[in-house]
Design an enzyme around this catalytic site. Structure first.
Site, PDB file in Angstrom:
ATOM      1  N   HIS A 110     -22.337  39.494  -5.415  1.00  0.00           N
ATOM      2  CA  HIS A 110     -23.267  38.173  -5.098  1.00  0.00           C
ATOM      3  C   HIS A 110     -22.605  36.900  -5.087  1.00  0.00           C
ATOM      4  CE1 HIS A 110     -26.781  40.825  -5.973  1.00  0.00           C
ATOM      5  NE2 HIS A 110     -26.270  40.873  -7.152  1.00  0.00           N
TER       6      HIS A 110
HETATM    7 ZN   LIG Z   1     -27.179  44.819  -9.349  1.00  0.00          ZN
END
Ligand SMILES: [Zn+2]
Length: 284
Positions: free
Chosen positions: A88
């Site tokens: 992320h």
């Molecule tokens: Zn995850």
């Protein structure tokens, strides 16, 4: 190692990447501010981590760990990083517990060194590998394969080379059918020189932060399939752990350890690092 699967002499100490090295996949401004704690409250909130120096150093070292394990994979077929998978993390900001994208860092470092030209990311964490997809958008030589829950985090989605969205409550059989039908196509079409496997175990049925319903055996079958698919094609594969949020920490550890066991079962043994006995320490 407690289970006798790995010997201590197979461990390698990763190197801490320099800010300039991290700048290969991150904006210089992000590296500088994340490195010194000069983040805005919004940035810390989005990253879902309070900044601390030891925390920052752990994230940077994890980037070095995935690179070190990838080098071992290129030498012996398999590299195991007992960390990493910070999918992320974007070029200029962090999200979802991720500060520096170790997956992109390892791939781009090796591509710059011209030891790898095409790479493929197999991201089977329950959440989309949005940061990795964003960093490699418009880069045809890096294929991002992400199979993840359809709803919930992260929003908005980025576009991976191949996104496979799973309904809430997806179970072993449907999951494995999809994986077995889609991953070989991606591998055979792209012919990568390196696979980075983000093997998040938050696909487990009792995970607190995801909504898929795989059993521990289902996850083991998933891992076995990925490692065997790479081994069959003689594509070097590096493991990163990714997410896992069982109610009890030891349950998450057991799931990650089983992934390592599945890798070792496919490869039968882990090649000794070539630098073992030459003063390198321990780690990855
Ligand atoms: Zn995850």
């Amino acid at each position: 190692m407690a289970e006798g699967a790995l010997d201590a002499d197979r461990r390698v100490e990763p190197e801490m990447p320099s800010p300039e090295a991290l700048g290969l996949v991150h904006a210089a401004d992000w590296v500088r501010r994340a490195g010194t704690g000069a983040l805005t409250l919004d940035e810390e909130t989005m990253m879902e981590l309070p900044w601390s120096r030891p925390g920052m150093e752990a994230h940077a070292l994890a980037a070095g760990g995935t690179l070190a394990a990838a080098r071992l994979a290129l030498e012996g077929g398999l590299g195991l990083h007992i960390g990493g998978g910070a999918h992320h993390a974007f070029r200029d900001h962090g999200e979802g517990f991720c500060m520096f994208n170790d997956i992109a860092f390892a791939i781009e470092t090796l591509r710059r060194e011209k030891v790898v030209r095409r790479a493929l990311v197999v991201d089977l964490d329950a959440h989309q590998g949005n940061g990795t997809a964003s960093i490699f958008a418009g880069e045809p030589d890096v294929f991002t394969f992400s199979m993840h829950q359809k709803d919930g985090y992260p929003q908005p989605r980025q576009k991976s080379t191949m996104d496979i969205e799973l309904p809430t409550g997806t179970r072993d059989i449907e999951y494995l059918e999809l994986l077995r039908s889609r991953l070989p196509t991606a591998l055979d079409g792209h012919e990568p020189g390196l696979v980075v496997y983000q093997a998040g175990v938050d696909v487990h049925e009792r995970d607190l932060l995801a909504s898929l319903k795989l059993t521990a055996n289902g996850i083991a079958a998933r891992d076995q399939f990925v490692f065997a698919a790479c081994e069959d094609r003689r594509i070097p594969v590096v493991l990163t752990l990714g997410g896992g949020y069982a109610p009890k920490l030891e349950d998450t550890v057991a799931l990650h350890a089983r992934t390592v066991q599945e890798a070792l079962a496919v490869y039968h043994a882990l090649p000794l690092p070539p630098t073992a006995g030459e003063g390198r320490g321990e780690g990855s």
